[in-house]
Design an enzyme around this catalytic site. Structure first.
Site, PDB file in Angstrom:
ATOM      1  N   CYS A 172      21.438  -4.273  22.269  1.00  0.00           N
ATOM      2  CA  CYS A 172      21.149  -5.166  23.408  1.00  0.00           C
ATOM      3  C   CYS A 172      21.522  -6.629  23.160  1.00  0.00           C
ATOM      4  CB  CYS A 172      19.697  -5.065  23.827  1.00  0.00           C
ATOM      5  SG  CYS A 172      18.880  -3.540  23.390  1.00  0.00           S
ATOM      6  N   ARG A 207      18.773   1.863  11.307  1.00  0.00           N
ATOM      7  CA  ARG A 207      17.316   1.752  11.376  1.00  0.00           C
ATOM      8  C   ARG A 207      16.734   2.391  10.141  1.00  0.00           C
ATOM      9  NH1 ARG A 207      16.269   3.603  17.659  1.00  0.00           N
ATOM     10  NH2 ARG A 207      17.642   2.038  18.572  1.00  0.00           N
ATOM     11  N   GLN A 232      25.115   4.764  19.183  1.00  0.00           N
ATOM     12  CA  GLN A 232      24.494   5.067  20.470  1.00  0.00           C
ATOM     13  C   GLN A 232      25.536   4.932  21.560  1.00  0.00           C
ATOM     14  OE1 GLN A 232      21.330   2.126  20.250  1.00  0.00           O
ATOM     15  NE2 GLN A 232      19.893   3.761  20.671  1.00  0.00           N
ATOM     16  N   ASP A 238      25.587   3.504  24.282  1.00  0.00           N
ATOM     17  CA  ASP A 238      24.770   2.529  24.976  1.00  0.00           C
ATOM     18  C   ASP A 238      25.486   1.948  26.193  1.00  0.00           C
ATOM     19  OD1 ASP A 238      22.408   1.151  25.098  1.00  0.00           O
ATOM     20  OD2 ASP A 238      22.564   0.418  23.031  1.00  0.00           O
ATOM     21  N   HIS A 242      24.550  -1.502  29.006  1.00  0.00           N
ATOM     22  CA  HIS A 242      23.631  -2.464  29.601  1.00  0.00           C
ATOM     23  C   HIS A 242      24.170  -2.840  30.953  1.00  0.00           C
ATOM     24  CE1 HIS A 242      22.658  -2.729  25.289  1.00  0.00           C
ATOM     25  NE2 HIS A 242      21.440  -2.708  25.782  1.00  0.00           N
ATOM     26  N   LYS A 284      10.459   3.162  31.216  1.00  0.00           N
ATOM     27  CA  LYS A 284      11.686   3.957  31.127  1.00  0.00           C
ATOM     28  C   LYS A 284      11.539   5.355  31.680  1.00  0.00           C
ATOM     29  CE  LYS A 284      10.702   5.448  26.419  1.00  0.00           C
ATOM     30  NZ  LYS A 284      11.263   6.029  25.213  1.00  0.00           N
ATOM     31  N   HIS A 304      18.889  -0.857  30.349  1.00  0.00           N
ATOM     32  CA  HIS A 304      19.436  -0.273  29.120  1.00  0.00           C
ATOM     33  C   HIS A 304      19.481   1.237  29.349  1.00  0.00           C
ATOM     34  CE1 HIS A 304      17.821  -3.849  26.742  1.00  0.00           C
ATOM     35  NE2 HIS A 304      17.056  -3.864  27.813  1.00  0.00           N
TER      36      HIS A 304
HETATM   37 ZN    ZN Z   1      19.584  -2.183  25.078  1.00  0.00          ZN
END
Ligand code: ZN
Ligand code: ZN
Length: 577
Positions: A275, A304, A322, A324, A326, A406, A452
């Protein structure tokens, strides 16, 4: 008799196990014994290493304790009296737990006595051991486990038990587990030569050529679908400075899981999420409402920290990508945007034949950022979409991210296990923290909303799940090797080479097995590799200018299909879904 819940039963069995272990090894030092999914465990420091035969001895002792029908008697004492109940000079781990409770400011603690056995415990338990008689339970396995899960501490011996409401449930669980073991992606990953792990990089997967083929097919398809859905792709750095993570809130809320480093005496962190990188990209220029919804995707590599004990093949790793994205949009656009993400997710899962259900996660009880008003607004928007689309969902209270509510997608695999994959998270907090803005239709500065979302989630884990779901027998379009040419003997190799060339020309992923082995052996090995099409060539095929086709044996029981022209097979492979 009151109806005990299964956790109470599982945990009570762990007491009985500890009592049995103390009978067998009076010098045993006890760790902890909680109920867990499907059963319970108890950790012990023992004078010798346990062997599998010990489990049947312990089982007999446990049965005797259960039949003795002792009560679980609760004893409450002040923390200073605790040492009178347990010989803490001997029970060093219990002493440590009592000291921990003292430090936390506990004044009183409770013990439970069953027969001669006393254990430090909050409860609850069944009333008496005989209440455990009719459940389906068994001692399962022995493993090593660090005290308090830290590799700095001593390795204890952990005995796992299984426990269910009925014997039938236990048998079903054992049957399913056997099936799951056959599908274990770690085993298949080695057999199919997809990936490996090395002690030099715990939790960091190494992808092999065939694993990379799988990876690239998935991501090529992902990019194709995201381009169609008007996403743009970016790539941001893995290491970013401390002040950025402080600003994003990760420093306060996520530090335990992050890795840190210094560059030129300045503090940096390895990104655990994509992010903030995406936000820096957004802030690069002034945006207009005309660009919205602005869909910024990133196949981001994140790290992580996970404790060594929980690492599990591709399913639990320390470094992963990921899929991902946004999305920056106006408040008015939230609902249609979320709805579009649901459609895209549905489209992608459907192609893979993955069934799923949706969960709606609301604000965590503690540790979240943002005002009540913002949370209410965000939760309402997501709820509206689900209501409008008449989607059945499960409420998952308190399980949202720290910055917003979410919607999660949980898929069900071929043997009925569920996995959380996709997520759509609404976020009013980050745009505020980072002072994001755009120019609206009245030329005024406004704050955008950030969504996200991921569809695959962690791509490594997603592939692990797919391996287990398909038991390694991927659909033709996804199979790293789609077809293998098997010459019956050496004199057929030249013809086989010609076929391979033609297949590769048509962009079919093909291999040849020209080892000096019998055709039976070659077929067996190709079956083990779960290759969808085996193309066999011998004298008859060369004479007929054809190939004999064999389809990998799956549950549908296919096998020898007969002779076909190469063109027909090429067409079939290319069109396979
Ligand atoms: Zn994010
Ligand atoms: Zn207990």
């Amino acid at each position: 008799m009151k109806q005990d819940n299964i956790e109470t039963i599982r945990h009570s069995l762990s007491h009985v196990l500890a009592a049995a272990v103390l009978e067998m090894f009076p010098e045993a030092k006890l760790g902890i014994g909680p109920a867990i999914e499907n059963g319970f465990y108890y950790d012990f420091d023992l004078p010798r290493t346990l062997i599998p035969e010990d489990l049947s001895i312990l089982k007999k002792k446990m049965r005797a304790i259960i039949n003795s029908d002792s009560h679980f008697a609760r004893l409450e004492v002040t923390i200073n009296q605790a040492h009178d109940l347990i010989d803490t000079s001997d029970q060093v781990y219990k002493k440590e737990l009592i000291d921990d409770l003292k430090k936390e400011g506990e004044k009183k603690i409770s013990f439970f006595r069953t027969g001669n056995f006393v254990d430090l415990c909050k409860g609850p338990h069944v009333e008496k051991t005989a209440d455990l008689k009719n459940f389906g339970w068994k001692l399962d396995k022995i493993a090593g486990a660090y005290w308090k899960g830290s590799e700095k501490n001593k390795m204890l011996q952990r005995i796992y038990g299984l426990a269910f409401k009925t014997k039938k449930e236990l048998d079903e669980f054992l049957k399913n587990r056997e099936e799951a073991e056959k599908r274990d992606h770690r085993k298949l990953g080695t057999d199919l030569d997809l990936f490996s792990f090395h002690k030099e990089g715990p939790g960091f997967p190494f992808w092999h050529p065939k694993g990379m083929i799988l990876w690239n097919i998935l991501l090529d398809w992902w990019r194709e679908e995201h381009q169609k859905a008007s996403y743009q792709e970016i790539k941001t750095p893995i290491i970013l400075s401390r002040d950025l993570w402080e600003k994003s809130g990760h420093w306060d809320h996520y530090k335990e899981n992050m890795y840190f480093t210094k560059i030129d005496d300045r503090d940096f962190a390895v990104k655990p999420m994509n992010c903030p990188g995406s936000i820096l990209y957004y802030k690069e220029k002034l945006h207009s409402y005309r660009e919205f919804p602005l869909r910024i995707a990133e196949i981001g590599l994140v790290h992580r920290h996970e404790l060594p004990g929980v690492l599990h093949g591709l399913l639990r790793v320390r470094a992963f990508h990921q899929d991902d994205a946004h999305i920056f949009c106006t408040e008015k656009q939230i609902e249609s945007e979320v709805s579009d993400i649901i459609d895209l997710t549905d489209k992608m899962y459907s192609r893979l034949g993955l069934k799923y259900h949706i969960e709606f996660c609301t604000r965590p009880e503690s540790g979240s950022i943002g005002t009540d008003e913002i949370w209410q607004k965000a939760e309402k928007s997501l709820k509206n979409v689900l209501a409008e689309r008449k989607i059945d969902y499960k409420l998952n209270p308190g399980n949202a991210a720290f910055y917003g509510p979410k919607i999660d997608f949980h898929i069900k695999d071929a043997i009925g296990r569920t996995w959380q994959l996709g997520t759509i998270q609404l976020d009013f907090a980050m745009p505020e923290r980072f002072d994001l803005n755009y120019i609206d239709s009245n030329s005024k500065e406004k704050q955008p909303v950030m969504i996200h979302r991921v569809i695959f989630g962690a791509i490594e884990r997603f592939i692990g799940i797919l391996i287990e779901h398909f038991a390694g027998a991927f659909p033709v379009w996804l199979a790293p090797v789609q077809t293998i040419v098997l010459p019956i003997s050496e004199k057929h190799n030249a013809y086989a080479d010609k076929i391979i060339k033609e297949l590769k020309n048509q962009e079919i992923r093909a291999e040849i097995d020209n080892r000096n082995e019998s055709i039976g052996r070659k077929i067996r090995d190709a079956e083990l590799q779960k290759i969808p099409y085996m193309l066999i060539v011998g004298d008859k095929e060369i004479a007929a200018k054809k190939i004999a086709v064999r389809i990998r044996q799956l549950a549908d029981g296919k096998g020898d299909e007969g002779q076909f022209s190469l063109d027909k097979i090429i067409k079939e492979i290319l069109e396979a879904k």
